[in-house]
Scaffold this motif. Sequence first.
Motif, mmCIF file in Angstrom:
data_model
loop_
_atom_site.group_PDB
_atom_site.id
_atom_site.type_symbol
_atom_site.label_atom_id
_atom_site.label_comp_id
_atom_site.label_asym_id
_atom_site.label_seq_id
_atom_site.Cartn_x
_atom_site.Cartn_y
_atom_site.Cartn_z
ATOM 1 N N THR A 132 -0.112 9.096 6.293
ATOM 2 C CA THR A 132 -1.156 9.058 5.203
ATOM 3 C C THR A 132 -1.615 7.389 5.101
ATOM 4 O O THR A 132 -2.734 7.187 4.805
ATOM 5 C CB THR A 132 -0.454 9.282 3.958
ATOM 6 O OG1 THR A 132 -0.197 10.717 4.072
ATOM 7 C CG2 THR A 132 -1.474 9.138 2.670
ATOM 8 N N ARG A 133 -0.554 6.616 4.992
ATOM 9 C CA ARG A 133 -0.920 5.117 5.087
ATOM 10 C C ARG A 133 -1.788 4.710 6.184
ATOM 11 O O ARG A 133 -2.737 3.983 6.040
ATOM 12 C CB ARG A 133 0.412 4.293 4.851
ATOM 13 C CG ARG A 133 0.309 2.972 4.751
ATOM 14 C CD ARG A 133 1.347 2.110 4.545
ATOM 15 N NE ARG A 133 2.443 2.328 5.836
ATOM 16 C CZ ARG A 133 3.632 2.002 5.893
ATOM 17 N NH1 ARG A 133 4.271 1.465 4.913
ATOM 18 N NH2 ARG A 133 4.253 2.210 6.890
ATOM 19 N N GLU A 134 -1.195 5.083 7.488
ATOM 20 C CA GLU A 134 -1.965 4.865 8.633
ATOM 21 C C GLU A 134 -3.423 5.196 8.506
ATOM 22 O O GLU A 134 -4.398 4.429 8.977
ATOM 23 C CB GLU A 134 -1.291 4.981 9.747
ATOM 24 C CG GLU A 134 -0.068 4.279 10.126
ATOM 25 C CD GLU A 134 -0.279 2.818 9.874
ATOM 26 O OE1 GLU A 134 -1.102 2.274 10.254
ATOM 27 O OE2 GLU A 134 0.730 2.043 9.217
ATOM 28 N N TYR A 150 -9.359 3.982 8.077
ATOM 29 C CA TYR A 150 -10.558 4.563 7.278
ATOM 30 C C TYR A 150 -11.219 3.325 6.766
ATOM 31 O O TYR A 150 -12.349 2.783 7.123
ATOM 32 C CB TYR A 150 -10.175 5.599 6.303
ATOM 33 C CG TYR A 150 -11.698 5.792 5.483
ATOM 34 C CD1 TYR A 150 -12.783 6.556 5.772
ATOM 35 C CD2 TYR A 150 -11.328 5.181 4.016
ATOM 36 C CE1 TYR A 150 -13.745 6.702 4.785
ATOM 37 C CE2 TYR A 150 -12.693 5.427 3.179
ATOM 38 C CZ TYR A 150 -13.775 6.073 3.751
ATOM 39 O OH TYR A 150 -14.981 6.089 2.728
ATOM 40 N N TYR A 151 -10.699 2.630 5.896
ATOM 41 C CA TYR A 151 -11.042 1.133 5.296
ATOM 42 C C TYR A 151 -11.355 0.203 6.297
ATOM 43 O O TYR A 151 -12.315 -0.476 6.200
ATOM 44 C CB TYR A 151 -10.113 0.662 4.398
ATOM 45 C CG TYR A 151 -9.903 1.431 2.932
ATOM 46 C CD1 TYR A 151 -11.160 1.643 2.011
ATOM 47 C CD2 TYR A 151 -8.781 2.206 2.265
ATOM 48 C CE1 TYR A 151 -11.269 2.202 1.004
ATOM 49 C CE2 TYR A 151 -8.937 2.716 1.298
ATOM 50 C CZ TYR A 151 -10.148 2.925 0.398
ATOM 51 O OH TYR A 151 -10.258 3.648 -0.645
ATOM 52 N N ARG A 152 -10.812 0.116 7.283
ATOM 53 C CA ARG A 152 -10.882 -0.741 8.606
ATOM 54 C C ARG A 152 -12.201 -0.699 9.200
ATOM 55 O O ARG A 152 -13.157 -1.370 9.311
ATOM 56 C CB ARG A 152 -9.898 -1.025 9.446
ATOM 57 C CG ARG A 152 -9.896 -2.143 10.401
ATOM 58 C CD ARG A 152 -8.702 -2.096 11.259
ATOM 59 N NE ARG A 152 -8.338 -1.079 12.127
ATOM 60 C CZ ARG A 152 -7.395 -0.381 11.784
ATOM 61 N NH1 ARG A 152 -6.573 -0.520 11.090
ATOM 62 N NH2 ARG A 152 -7.199 0.748 12.618
ATOM 63 N N ARG A 153 -12.483 0.776 9.358
ATOM 64 C CA ARG A 153 -13.639 1.182 9.942
ATOM 65 C C ARG A 153 -14.854 1.095 9.161
ATOM 66 O O ARG A 153 -16.142 1.038 9.621
ATOM 67 C CB ARG A 153 -13.335 2.635 10.538
ATOM 68 C CG ARG A 153 -12.661 2.838 11.813
ATOM 69 C CD ARG A 153 -12.223 4.266 12.175
ATOM 70 N NE ARG A 153 -11.570 4.113 13.502
ATOM 71 C CZ ARG A 153 -11.018 5.536 14.058
ATOM 72 N NH1 ARG A 153 -11.435 6.778 13.192
ATOM 73 N NH2 ARG A 153 -10.302 5.402 14.866
ATOM 74 N N LEU A 187 0.995 -1.279 0.036
ATOM 75 C CA LEU A 187 0.003 0.182 -0.103
ATOM 76 C C LEU A 187 0.883 1.227 0.102
ATOM 77 O O LEU A 187 0.750 2.298 -0.791
ATOM 78 C CB LEU A 187 -0.962 -0.180 1.090
ATOM 79 C CG LEU A 187 -1.837 1.174 1.261
ATOM 80 C CD1 LEU A 187 -2.697 1.345 0.228
ATOM 81 C CD2 LEU A 187 -2.612 1.159 2.709
ATOM 82 N N GLY A 188 1.927 1.262 0.766
ATOM 83 C CA GLY A 188 2.968 2.392 0.804
ATOM 84 C C GLY A 188 3.344 2.549 -0.516
ATOM 85 O O GLY A 188 3.321 3.720 -0.840
ATOM 86 N N ALA A 189 3.916 1.578 -1.288
ATOM 87 C CA ALA A 189 4.324 1.746 -2.716
ATOM 88 C C ALA A 189 3.360 2.351 -3.628
ATOM 89 O O ALA A 189 3.796 3.376 -4.360
ATOM 90 C CB ALA A 189 4.590 0.419 -3.213
ATOM 91 N N HIS A 190 2.212 1.895 -3.490
ATOM 92 C CA HIS A 190 0.799 2.604 -4.174
ATOM 93 C C HIS A 190 0.756 3.940 -4.048
ATOM 94 O O HIS A 190 0.620 4.888 -4.946
ATOM 95 C CB HIS A 190 -0.332 1.594 -4.082
ATOM 96 C CG HIS A 190 -1.580 2.466 -4.335
ATOM 97 N ND1 HIS A 190 -1.936 2.555 -5.533
ATOM 98 C CD2 HIS A 190 -2.646 3.233 -3.444
ATOM 99 C CE1 HIS A 190 -3.183 3.333 -5.761
ATOM 100 N NE2 HIS A 190 -3.441 3.564 -4.623
ATOM 101 N N LEU A 191 0.583 4.257 -2.804
ATOM 102 C CA LEU A 191 0.474 5.656 -2.357
ATOM 103 C C LEU A 191 1.801 6.597 -2.802
ATOM 104 O O LEU A 191 1.533 7.624 -3.461
ATOM 105 C CB LEU A 191 0.420 6.037 -0.752
ATOM 106 C CG LEU A 191 -0.805 5.309 0.014
ATOM 107 C CD1 LEU A 191 -0.822 5.235 1.381
ATOM 108 C CD2 LEU A 191 -2.183 5.921 -0.713
#
Length: 268
Positions: free
Chosen positions: A32-34, A39-42, A18-22
């Motif tokens: 930003t990643r966290e 957000y997606y987890r909630r 995900l970090g590489a994507h961002l």
Amino acid sequence: MKHDRFLRTHPVFRSDELGAHLAAQGEVGPRTRESLLTYYRRAGRILVLRRGLYAVVPPGADPDSFPVDPFLVAARATTDAVLAYHTALQFHGRAYSFGNQFTYGSANPVRPFEYQTHVYRGVKSHASLRRATKEDLGVMLAERSGLDVRVTTLERTFVDVLSRPDLSGGWEEIWRSLESIEYFDIDQVLEYVRLLGNATTAAKAGFFLEQHREELMVTDDQLNVLRAQSPKQPTYLERGSEATGRFLAGWNLVVPQEILDRSWSEPA
């Protein structure tokens, strides 16, 4: 949303992916990643499998009951994970029975973890392969749910399961599984055994191939290559085993009678 394509194409992903994507989107920084993960987890869009490893919940699916593909979990457990041992047999559709332990090889495996009904266990890659910088010998790429996964070939899997029966379901499971495979590239088997440099493994591979030489079209020369690498002293098929068996002088191997007779295949 902006990152939905990443979620669609990464049903299981690590935080570094995900970090590489961002970063490719110009969004950098751990915060930003966290924030995005939170957000997606909630929102019920991702599941936390263990620290740093996540699964995507498709739209409309229930996060509490959505089944996560265990092969993808094992294949994404580390950056260099390779599906191996009995898990590779299952992936190739050659396992006699399906187990709940999923095993992967890695230079730096993480601690075993559980998710849903499955146990994930990493095994450190062979030191002899690392010394020869041949860790990828007998490793192939395969596709699953749109993702590339690394898995050992049938030839490497054949040797690996004989080497580590404790990771492969035991001898009956190994024999029944391997006997379902119609073809091996024997030269690839020989190369892998040579690089491992383990005499007992060479004898195990030689014994199985000799037992199935007609079906697998194994030559005397190929068997002799393995015989030359076999133990100089009598050795049990399974290290530390005190089980009785028959001594096979050609391989310096003590083999349980049930394997010699394939007694499990007899009708009850």
